[in-house]
Design an enzyme around this catalytic site. Structure first.
Site, mmCIF file in Angstrom:
data_model
loop_
_atom_site.group_PDB
_atom_site.id
_atom_site.type_symbol
_atom_site.label_atom_id
_atom_site.label_comp_id
_atom_site.label_asym_id
_atom_site.label_seq_id
_atom_site.Cartn_x
_atom_site.Cartn_y
_atom_site.Cartn_z
ATOM 1 N N ARG A 4 0.833 -1.207 0.000
ATOM 2 C CA ARG A 4 0.000 0.000 0.000
ATOM 3 C C ARG A 4 0.871 1.261 0.000
ATOM 4 N NH1 ARG A 4 -5.488 1.566 0.399
ATOM 5 N NH2 ARG A 4 -6.356 -0.497 0.728
ATOM 6 N N GLU A 34 -9.949 5.565 7.099
ATOM 7 C CA GLU A 34 -8.515 5.865 7.087
ATOM 8 C C GLU A 34 -8.124 7.188 6.427
ATOM 9 O OE1 GLU A 34 -8.068 1.856 5.420
ATOM 10 O OE2 GLU A 34 -6.190 1.799 6.542
#
Ligand code: MTE
Ligand code: HPA
Ligand code: MOS
Length: 768
Positions: free
Chosen positions: A304, A706
């Protein structure tokens, strides 16, 4: 429609793991930790501990009936140390005693003998010794090597970001009960009930069907309980399985801080190239991730970082390489943003480096290079419904960026001790588990004969409000009042094979499954109504618990219809399965379409630095955020505020310190500073951008968990901006967190060179 939980929380009615009434016969567990960060395990002597009052058993790796292995991605992590120890705080043995006090008292009487081996704490040192968790990964688009020649400006540098303690209010723990069939049932404070179930079954050598995991709610997870709740669940289960008595294991705060992994610190190199119009031409980054002693989720976190290496910018030529480096620290793990923030910090550093050297405002560079509709990201997914420019421009005009900048400049011209700084932080965050198969969920919906509804999914409530959203989805879809709906605990026996509640995708995945189940039930009931009332099915709806035919009340209600269904033996239960459509990713070529969609936004941060003390206060953070069509604006605003402050803490105050022996020095709230009311921004403005949402988002309400953490990166650059106002032209390292100590040293870099001054004063005063 209020958030379900806060009233219960403030009245103390919400049940957490530690609130469960203790069953008679329960034993308490305490964990014996490795006293050193690396070594050969020679002996564990627990004879003295067994002699203590109340101590029932001490379990070691030898007592594990199944496989001593809890590694999720890579099988490299024993539940209890065997042969070697790899980090300080690694579980070595489990003490079981009649009381919690007796269990803890026994810990000091277990002697763990280790012959020490060299300790690595620095990821670059690990990489140099080829201590890698997995082979390095490279995301590439265009040709950076060829592109440098086309650049008018090229800059290189280094950026470091620190780790972060999750500091969920509820520490890790589990409570396990032996069951009659030789299995275990447990309550676990986990984001991933299925992970706890799977690894417990493996450790005990039994089938997953013999392990039931139940979760009512967590007092926060933030990623720290995605993978790392497994250890405590499996240990409690091991105790219950071996001794045939219930076992409760709850870590105290300092044990939790010592033993569990955190956000990954990164050390990174960057090289950035721009043309004469300040358009980005090429970007290279090399990331050294400090993974700790075992893989845990590090390879996925690493990936990520690469996905978000270019944040919200379009760059035609990119080469980004990432190394997951094995060190002798507790295995680092998921933390809100999951590696994305670390990647974004580096490109923001690179842009800032370029802007400072070119003498242009960094915002100028940022704005010119924002993603536009159809731009292709380095992993080949094009943007689709891109709101990067809209978010930036809305922030800039709504909060009046030009006049704010002028105010800051005027203030700084008039003040010597206090300097203001300003930054703009755009974000672009991909929604979906990057491992495509994880993007699935199920919902089990029961309608009871009185018309009340129970919904079970794989979603874990950890404060983010997912239960409220699921309740809304069920109530809206069925056309009934939310009071009729109960969102049940998360239980592996009711809903199996779940993905963890993570990746901000919990409401999307579990909400979609709930919506599908409710749509099926609604259709079934309305078809029954059509037959019973001899009306056309088309045009029948349920609204406010009344059945409507083409908008006008028909002769039945929700309650009557449910009752009729039961008496006519029509099923009032539905189980639905949802899998995000259209996503795929090839981890060999590092190309594909991994994300269901992206979330955008921009934050404007203003700070005032006290240049005498090095301290700072954040005047305001002003945000325009892409919620789509928010299901619950109150919850979503809370997620933005909380995420922002958590990110700001990571970037400014929260300094994790390990010494060279791998010992955590910032091991309590005395030495690890998280944001409080005083360090939070005085003003947080959140503007809901007018965006349509995305069909893959639940009811077009975009994932929100997030993304806001990354607004906190703006805090770092605002403080830096203020420092450079005090010391124009200063060349400062890119090193987060930018603690007050670091600020002071940046303001007075020569101070370190004159220690003689202080000692002279002391000598003089002594002489007098
Ligand atoms: N908010 C609260 N209050 N508590 C949490 O533990 N975890 C964050 C975020 N917001 C968290 C939170 C993280 S790391 C994620 S991935 C998402 O919530 C998970 O929930 P969601 O998928 O429902 O957004
Ligand atoms: N995000 C968060 N958690 C995860 C992911 C992800 O992409 N993949 C596995 N766990
Ligand atoms: Mo969040 S880091 O995906 O639990």
């Amino acid at each position: 429609m209020n958030h379900l939980d806060p009233a219960r929380h403030v009245r103390g009615e919400s049940q957490y793991l530690d609130d469960i009434l203790v069953q008679q016969g329960t034993l308490y567990a305490a964990v014996v930790e490795s006293p050193v960060a690396h070594g050969k395990l020679l002996n564990i002597d627990f004879e003295a501990a067994l002699q203590l009052p109340g101590v029932v058993r001490v379990l070691t790796a030898q007592d594990i009936p199944g496989e001593n292995q809890i590694g999720g991605i890579v099988p490299d992590e024993p539940l209890l140390a065997e042969g070697h120890v790899h980090f300080r705080g690694q579980p070595v043995a489990l003490v079981l005693a009649e009381t919690e006090h007796q269990a803890h008292a026994a810990l000091g009487h277990v002697r763990v003998e280790v012959s020490p081996l060299p300790i690595i704490t620095d990821p670059r040192v690990a990489a140099a010794q080829n201590e890698l968790i997995v082979p390095p990964r490279t995301f590439q688009i265009g040709d950076t090597q060829a592109a440098w020649a086309q650049c008018a400006h090229v800059f290189e540098g280094v950026a470091e970001s620190g780790g972060q303690e999750h500091l969920y209010i509820e520490t890790q723990g589990a409570y396990a009960f032996p069951t009659e069939m030789g299995g275990v049932r447990m309550v676990s404070s986990t984001q991933g009930p299925t992970a706890v179930q799977r690894h417990t079954a493996r450790v005990l050598g039994i089938g997953m069907h013999q392990v039931e995991v139940d979760v009512t709610r967590l007092g926060g997870g933030f990623g720290g309980k995605e993978d790392q709740a497994t250890t405590w669940g499996a240990l409690a289960a091991l105790g219950a399985f071996v001794v045939r008595r219930p076992v409760k294991l709850v870590l105290d705060r300092m044990a939790d801080m010592r033993m569990t992994g955190k956000r990954h610190p990164y050390s990174s190199d960057f090289k950035i190239g721009l043309d004469k119009n300040l358009k980005l031409v090429a970007y290279e980054a090399t990331f050294y991730q400090n993974a700790g002693a075992a893989a845990d989720l590090s390879p996925a976190v690493l990936e990520r970082t690469l996905f978000h290496a270019t944040n919200s910018y379009f760059v035609p030529n990119v080469t980004a390489t990432a190394y997951s480096c094995r060190t002798n620290l507790p295995p680092n793990t998921a933390f809100r943003g999951f590696g994305g923030p670390q990647g974004m910090f580096v490109i923001e550093s690179a842009l800032t480096c370029a802007a400072e050297q070119l003498g242009v405002p960094v915002a100028e560079l940022q704005r010119r290079n924002l993603l536009r509709e159809g731009d292709v990201l380095p992993y080949r997914q094009p943007t689709e419904g891109c709101h990067a420019e809209q978010a930036w421009d809305t922030t800039a005009s709504l909060y009046n960026l030009p006049s704010l900048r002028a105010e800051v400049e005027a203030f700084n011209a008039q003040n010597k001790q206090f300097k203001k700084g300003l930054s703009v932080m755009p974000i672009c965050f991909g929604i979906s588990f990057t491992k495509t198969p994880m993007n699935q969920a199920r919902a089990l919906v029961h309608i009871y004969t009185d018309g009340s509804v129970g919904v079970s999914t794989g979603a874990v409530e950890m404060g983010q409000g997912v239960n409220t959203k699921i309740m809304q989805v069920a109530a809206r879809t069925l056309g009934i009042s939310p009071e009729r709906v109960k969102v049940e605990s998360t239980n592996t026996t009711r809903v199996a094979n779940t993905s963890p509640s993570a990746a901000s995708a919990t409401a999307d995945l579990n909400g979609k499954a709930t919506e599908m189940a409710c749509l099926a039930l609604r259709e079934r009931l309305l078809r029954l109504a059509a037959t019973d009332l001899q009306m056309d099915y088309e045009g029948l709806t349920i609204e406010g618990e009344q059945v409507l035919a083409a908008g006008t009340p028909a002769d039945t209600t929700w309650e009557k219809l449910v009752s009729a269904a039961y008496w006519q033996r029509v099923s009032l239960t539905e189980n639905a399965h949802y899998a995000t459509p259209g996503i795929h990713f090839d981890a060999q070529t590092n190309q594909g379409h991994p994300f269901a969609y992206h979330v955008y936004g921009t934050a404007l941060t203003t700070v005032t630095v006290d240049c005498l003390r090095g301290t700072y206060t954040f005047d305001a953070v002003q945000i325009a955020h892409d919620f789509g069509q928010s299901l619950h604006p109150q919850i979503d605003r809370g997620q933005i505020e909380g995420g922002l402050v958590q990110g700001l803490g990571w970037m400014t105050l929260e300094e994790l310190v390990f010494n060279d022996e791998g010992r955590l020095l910032s091991n309590s709230l005395n030495s690890y500073k998280i944001p409080d009311l005083y360090s939070a921004p005085k003003v947080i403005d959140v503007h809901f951008l007018d965006t349509p949402g995305h069909p893959n988002a639940i009811m077009r309400s975009k994932a929100v968990g997030e993304p806001p953490l990354m607004y906190g990166i703006g805090a770092y650059f605002a403080v830096r901006d203020a420092i450079r106002s005090f010391r124009p032209g200063a060349s400062l390292p890119f090193s987060a967190p930018i603690t007050p100590e670091k600020v002071l040293l940046s303001l007075y870099p020569d101070a370190l060179l004159t220690p003689a001054c202080a000692s002279t004063t002391v000598t003089t005063s002594v002489a007098l």
